[in-house]
Design a protein around this motif. Structure first.
Motif, PDB file in Angstrom:
ATOM      1  N   VAL A   4      -4.841 -15.909   5.724  1.00 51.46           N
ATOM      2  CA  VAL A   4      -5.690 -17.017   5.254  1.00 51.46           C
ATOM      3  C   VAL A   4      -6.519 -16.562   4.062  1.00 51.46           C
ATOM      4  O   VAL A   4      -6.629 -17.272   3.058  1.00 51.46           O
ATOM      5  N   GLU A   7      -4.418 -16.183   0.950  1.00 55.23           N
ATOM      6  CA  GLU A   7      -4.014 -17.471   0.386  1.00 55.23           C
ATOM      7  C   GLU A   7      -5.187 -18.219  -0.243  1.00 55.23           C
ATOM      8  O   GLU A   7      -5.063 -18.783  -1.320  1.00 55.23           O
ATOM      9  N   PHE A   8      -6.344 -18.224   0.434  1.00 54.02           N
ATOM     10  CA  PHE A   8      -7.459 -19.063   0.001  1.00 54.02           C
ATOM     11  C   PHE A   8      -8.691 -18.292  -0.465  1.00 54.02           C
ATOM     12  O   PHE A   8      -9.676 -18.897  -0.866  1.00 54.02           O
ATOM     13  N   ALA A  12     -12.562 -18.702   2.556  1.00 53.11           N
ATOM     14  CA  ALA A  12     -11.920 -19.206   3.770  1.00 53.11           C
ATOM     15  C   ALA A  12     -12.523 -18.536   5.007  1.00 53.11           C
ATOM     16  O   ALA A  12     -12.702 -19.175   6.037  1.00 53.11           O
TER      17      ALA A  12
END
Length: 80
Positions: A4, A7-8, A12
């Motif tokens: 996570v 990706e973010f 996040a």
């Protein structure tokens, strides 16, 4: 969590922690706005659940830091 964050970004992590804290607060407020009987039944269970989640996360984080594997991997929930 690493996926996570990859990706973010680090935001996040903060967003997920905020969601967790708000959920716990919502459950806490709901438990204490109910009847006295429910309060006495729910509070010990909630304390135990919050303690379990906290201990689980601490152990998992220590395993990831020192052992490079997760408790979820040891339990077979996530592949190695």
């Amino acid at each position: 969590m690493a996926l996570v964050m990859a990706e973010f970004g680090v935001w996040a992590l903060f967003a997920l922690k905020l969601v967790f804290v708000l959920t716990v607060h919502w459950i806490y407020k709901g438990a204490f706005s109910s009847s006295e009987k429910q309060k006495t039944d729910l509070w010990p269970m909630m304390k135990g659940l919050i303690t379990f989640v906290g201990v689980f996360l601490v152990i998992n984080n220590l395993l990831v830091i020192w052992g490079s594997f997760s408790l979820l991997q040891l339990l077979g929930i996530v592949p190695l």
